[in-house]
Design a protein around this motif. Structure first.
Motif: not given
Length: 395
Positions: A164-168
């Motif tokens: 996961e690199d960001s919440s999206i």
């Protein structure tokens, strides 16, 4: 070269295409998928729902008709088309299917106005264009096969890491399932991802930018979870269901949005998930170039901003690199370099010279704003490079 009579007739139909082009292409796609449902495995059907693909095809047909005497004018468009086709493993046989349905769509929409002379002229013109594209694409396929780790068509890859690199945005690290080398690619290119989703009527194909670089022994795609209406079928499947050890099929790396050789400074301007091809370019520049590089990352806030920490770590290791962040709705704990939108003042304050090569990618309104700003600064259009996610349009 098409005959003089064909050229005359095709050019005479240009005003008709201006009026009826999109109706023709919508009818064409309806016929195509009704008669050849297996082609739904190749096309992004979401673009059909939104109407962007029929509109893009209508514009392409119009441009071809208007420039049939001088196809060199269409060189950039032809490059985009052949790159997209080879990523999707388009074959010569598919051109025959497309030609048959396109000519029938013209007959249906134009009715009695579609005389035998017009249909015959368009049949000859289409075959001329098809032969041109098929020849270029065959050369691309052969070069891809000869390159290290190369292949033709699609190949099975195994997900070896999911991060996961960001919440999206989530990244998927992929290795060939047969344990061969990853294929050679250029920073900024993309791959067609083909996935089989349980209970779906067909497999789904999407193009995703490669967000890593050739120094890695994996291919990395970084996918934004699309939660709109309709929600992204493939992006949601990858986020929620795909796991390490699963396999997906990839086409060959493709795309013309790549770094051009230059001694000038390089400015990378990312909006949202548009950071993915630019991150690949940034990593390539870190490893292989000494240009002054400014990486501008625009996002809503820190929660949705991918690769921030990683990009700054690379900048700390190389003085020629600089990273700045701009958030339009920062949270209370965010610490962006700037708040609001990218402005010419921000740009001028962070680069030694505006005489640079500019690469930008993001939502269309964002890219329009960036392009207008750069043109207002009198940056030559030849120094502006950008990519659409989806069918090409105008800025």
């Amino acid at each position: 070269m098409a005959s003089a009579k064909t050229i005359e007739i095709v050019k005479a139909t240009v005003p008709v295409l201006a009026v009826h082009g999109e109706a023709i292409t919508k009818t064409f796609y309806q016929l195509l998928f009704e008669r050849n449902p297996s082609l739904k495995n190749v096309f992004n059907m979401t673009h059909q729902v939104h109407g962007t693909q029929p509109r893009a095809l209508a514009n392409a047909v119009y441009a071809y008709a208007a420039n049939i005497e001088n196809p060199a004018v269409l060189a950039k468009a032809i490059t985009q088309i052949t790159q997209k086709h080879t990523s999707l493993s388009v074959t010569p046989e598919m051109y025959n299917i497309v030609g048959t349905n396109l000519l029938e769509a013209i007959k249906i929409v134009l009715g009695d106005a579609a005389t035998d002379d017009i249909i015959n002229a368009w049949a000859e013109a289409y075959q001329e264009l098809a032969n041109l594209l098929i020849g270029i694409e065959e050369n691309i396929y052969q070069e891809a096969e000869k390159a290290e780790g190369g292949y033709r068509g699609q190949k099975s890859y195994t997900i070896v890491k999911k991060e996961e690199d960001s919440s999206i945005i989530t990244s998927f690290y992929l290795k060939p399932s047969d344990n061969t080398a990853i294929p050679t690619f250029k920073a900024g290119q993309y791959v067609a991802v083909n996935v089989s989703i349980p209970r779906a009527e067909h497999t789904h194909t999407r193009n995703y930018s490669l967000s890593g670089c050739t120094t890695q022994n994996t291919l990395r795609i970084s996918v934004k979870k699309e939660t709109g209406n309709p929600a992204g079928v493939v992006s949601n499947y990858l986020h929620e269901k795909a796991q390490v050890g699963d396999t997906i099929n990839l086409g060959i790396p493709a795309g013309e949005f790549v770094l051009e050789p230059t001694q000038k400074p390089i400015v990378l301007i990312a909006g949202g998930v548009g950071i993915t091809p630019l991150m690949s370019m940034y990593m390539h520049l870190f490893h292989h170039a000494e240009n002054e590089v400014l990486f501008i990352q625009c996002a809503k806030n820190g929660a949705v901003h991918a690769f921030d920490q990683r990009s700054r770590q690379l900048a700390d290791k190389k003085k020629s690199l600089k990273v700045i962040s701009i958030y339009d709705e920062p949270s209370a704990t965010d610490q962006p370099n700037y708040q609001g939108l990218l402005t010419s003042e921000i740009l001028e304050a962070n680069i030694s010279s505006l005489d640079a090569e500019y690469y930008f990618c993001g939502p269309v309104p964002f890219m329009k704003q960036v392009k207008q700003m750069l043109l207002a600064l009198e940056i030559p259009e030849g120094q502006l490079h950008y990519e659409f996610f989806g069918p090409s349009g105008d800025l």
